[in-house]
Design an enzyme around this catalytic site. Structure first.
Site, PDB file in Angstrom:
ATOM      1  N   SER A  42       0.877  -1.247   0.109  1.00  0.00           N
ATOM      2  CA  SER A  42      -0.057  -0.080  -0.076  1.00  0.00           C
ATOM      3  C   SER A  42       0.776   1.152   0.023  1.00  0.00           C
ATOM      4  CB  SER A  42      -0.820  -0.126   1.187  1.00  0.00           C
ATOM      5  OG  SER A  42      -1.473   1.371   1.429  1.00  0.00           O
ATOM      6  N   HIS A  44      -1.603  -1.446  -3.974  1.00  0.00           N
ATOM      7  CA  HIS A  44      -2.655  -0.887  -3.358  1.00  0.00           C
ATOM      8  C   HIS A  44      -2.860   0.668  -3.086  1.00  0.00           C
ATOM      9  CE1 HIS A  44      -6.327  -1.974  -0.778  1.00  0.00           C
ATOM     10  NE2 HIS A  44      -5.697  -0.829   0.086  1.00  0.00           N
ATOM     11  N   ASP A  92      -5.017   3.855  -1.519  1.00  0.00           N
ATOM     12  CA  ASP A  92      -6.117   4.125  -0.678  1.00  0.00           C
ATOM     13  C   ASP A  92      -6.697   5.644  -0.777  1.00  0.00           C
ATOM     14  OD1 ASP A  92      -6.081   1.907   1.177  1.00  0.00           O
ATOM     15  OD2 ASP A  92      -4.081   2.305   1.629  1.00  0.00           O
ATOM     16  N   MET A 143      -8.932   8.367   0.376  1.00  0.00           N
ATOM     17  CA  MET A 143      -9.589   8.837   1.449  1.00  0.00           C
ATOM     18  C   MET A 143     -10.221  10.353   1.343  1.00  0.00           C
ATOM     19  SD  MET A 143      -7.367   7.190   4.495  1.00  0.00           S
ATOM     20  CE  MET A 143      -6.393   5.759   4.083  1.00  0.00           C
ATOM     21  N   HIS A 197      -8.723   1.353  -3.521  1.00  0.00           N
ATOM     22  CA  HIS A 197      -9.458   1.087  -2.472  1.00  0.00           C
ATOM     23  C   HIS A 197     -10.339   2.448  -1.885  1.00  0.00           C
ATOM     24  CE1 HIS A 197      -9.709   0.219   2.191  1.00  0.00           C
ATOM     25  NE2 HIS A 197     -10.692   0.324   1.562  1.00  0.00           N
ATOM     26  N   MET A 246     -11.985   4.951  -0.038  1.00  0.00           N
ATOM     27  CA  MET A 246     -12.737   4.837   1.308  1.00  0.00           C
ATOM     28  C   MET A 246     -13.323   6.478   1.286  1.00  0.00           C
ATOM     29  SD  MET A 246      -9.722   3.681   3.662  1.00  0.00           S
ATOM     30  CE  MET A 246      -8.610   3.613   2.107  1.00  0.00           C
ATOM     31  N   MET A 258     -12.055  -5.670   6.197  1.00  0.00           N
ATOM     32  CA  MET A 258     -10.880  -4.629   6.678  1.00  0.00           C
ATOM     33  C   MET A 258     -10.450  -5.510   8.034  1.00  0.00           C
ATOM     34  SD  MET A 258     -10.299  -2.056   4.988  1.00  0.00           S
ATOM     35  CE  MET A 258      -9.163  -1.189   6.036  1.00  0.00           C
ATOM     36  N   ASP A 269      -6.833  -6.116   4.755  1.00  0.00           N
ATOM     37  CA  ASP A 269      -6.159  -4.961   4.731  1.00  0.00           C
ATOM     38  C   ASP A 269      -6.034  -4.154   6.171  1.00  0.00           C
ATOM     39  OD1 ASP A 269      -5.205  -2.260   4.243  1.00  0.00           O
ATOM     40  OD2 ASP A 269      -6.907  -1.933   3.028  1.00  0.00           O
TER      41      ASP A 269
HETATM   42  C1  DX5 Z   1      -6.055   1.773   5.845  1.00  0.00           C
HETATM   43  C2  DX5 Z   1      -5.852   1.440   4.461  1.00  0.00           C
HETATM   44  C3  DX5 Z   1      -4.775   0.518   4.441  1.00  0.00           C
HETATM   45  C4  DX5 Z   1      -3.367   0.849   4.749  1.00  0.00           C
HETATM   46  C5  DX5 Z   1      -2.730  -0.384   5.683  1.00  0.00           C
HETATM   47  O1  DX5 Z   1      -7.393   2.438   6.089  1.00  0.00           O
HETATM   48  O2  DX5 Z   1      -6.850   0.844   3.776  1.00  0.00           O
HETATM   49  O3  DX5 Z   1      -4.501   0.167   3.003  1.00  0.00           O
HETATM   50  O4  DX5 Z   1      -2.287   1.350   3.923  1.00  0.00           O
HETATM   51  O5  DX5 Z   1      -1.759   0.121   6.374  1.00  0.00           O
HETATM   52  P1  DX5 Z   1      -1.077  -0.920   7.310  1.00  0.00           P
HETATM   53  O6  DX5 Z   1      -0.458  -2.069   6.454  1.00  0.00           O
HETATM   54  O7  DX5 Z   1       0.068  -0.002   7.985  1.00  0.00           O
HETATM   55  O8  DX5 Z   1      -1.922  -1.276   8.272  1.00  0.00           O
HETATM   56 ZN    ZN Z   2      -6.509  -0.084   1.877  1.00  0.00          ZN
END
Ligand code: DX5
Ligand code: ZN
Length: 234
Positions: free
Chosen positions: A25, A49, A51, A53, A82, A84, A153, A191
């Site tokens: 990620s 990956h 993320d 947000m 992903h 969010m 999650m 994740d």
């Molecule tokens: C958190 C993200 C993850 C994040 C995971 O909301 O969706 O993808 O990057 O990070 P680690 O592996 O550090 O928990």
């Molecule tokens: Zn993620």
């Protein structure tokens, strides 16, 4: 004399869709050196990956299609997005245009889950659905049949570096059982808090795609850390 046949360019590697798959990620990467961060990813084995947000569905705010497009430019790897974000239906296709291979939306974030999944499908991307830790497994059941990916999650979404929630393994086991009972085809991704030890635990429960931010990019040598993660999930 006939001209020699042109030497074909090396074909792009087929994207890996057979588990186990490691998915570093970039949330934990150094964005001022994104290309370097992505150079550790093996397009034949791993996913990248991303993320996204929105400071609404989750408190954190990251990036949109612009950065996904930059990722697409510097890697041939499978781009796993992903989302969010609240009500992703309208903007999801923009991530496909930017180069996403797969787009995952949160069940809790959609005004109309079926319509949102259909919009992702229509964009041409593979379709993923994510469930937060407090969302019961049963909430996802009616959408599972046509999914390409179910994301369980293993932390509250929003931030990297949180502790793995081992009790989410019940959902992973339920996802495995449902899939074989209904002949569905989704891959099961985990994740949050994934490191070699927790990845092994998730793998034993039936997880197949392992997202890891901190355990790759906050290690001294991310290249080695990714190799160790790949080894742990074999
Ligand atoms: C958190 C993200 C993850 C994040 C995971 O909301 O969706 O993808 O990057 O990070 P680690 O592996 O550090 O928990
Ligand atoms: Zn993620």
């Amino acid at each position: 004399m006939t001209n020699p046949a042109p030497v074909p360019a090396a074909p792009a590697p087929a994207h890996p869709l057979t588990p186990p798959i490691a998915a570093p990620s970039i949330l934990s990467a150094d964005f001022s050196r994104l290309a370097e961060a992505l150079s550790i990813v093996d397009p034949a084995r791993d996913w990248v990956h991303c993320d996204v947000m929105d400071n609404h569905f989750v408190p954190n705010l990251t990036f949109g299609p612009l950065i996904v497009g930059a990722v697409r430019k510097v890697t041939r790897a499978f781009v796993d997005v992903h989302l969010m974000i609240t009500e992703p239906e309208r903007i999801a296709p923009e991530f496909r245009k930017a180069g996403a291979d797969q787009i995952t939306v949160h069940i809790e974030a959609c005004a109309d889950v079926a319509r949102t999944l259909a919009a992702v499908r229509a964009s041409g991307a593979r379709v993923g659905l994510a469930i937060k830790p407090k969302t019961p497994w049963s909430a996802a059941e009616r959408y599972l049949e046509d999914l390409d990916l179910l994301l369980v999650m293993t932390v509250e979404p929003g931030f990297g570096g949180q502790a793995f929630m081992a009790d989410m393994m019940d959902k992973v086991r339920a996802a495995v059982a449902w899939r074989s009972a209904h002949r569905a085809r989704y891959l099961i991704e985990v994740d949050g808090g994934i490191a070699p030890d927790t990845a092994r635990e998730a793998r034993a429960a039936g997880a197949e795609v392992f997202v890891a931010g901190n355990a790759v990019y906050n290690e001294r040598d991310p290249h080695v850390a990714l190799a160790v993660l790949r080894q742990a999930i074999r």
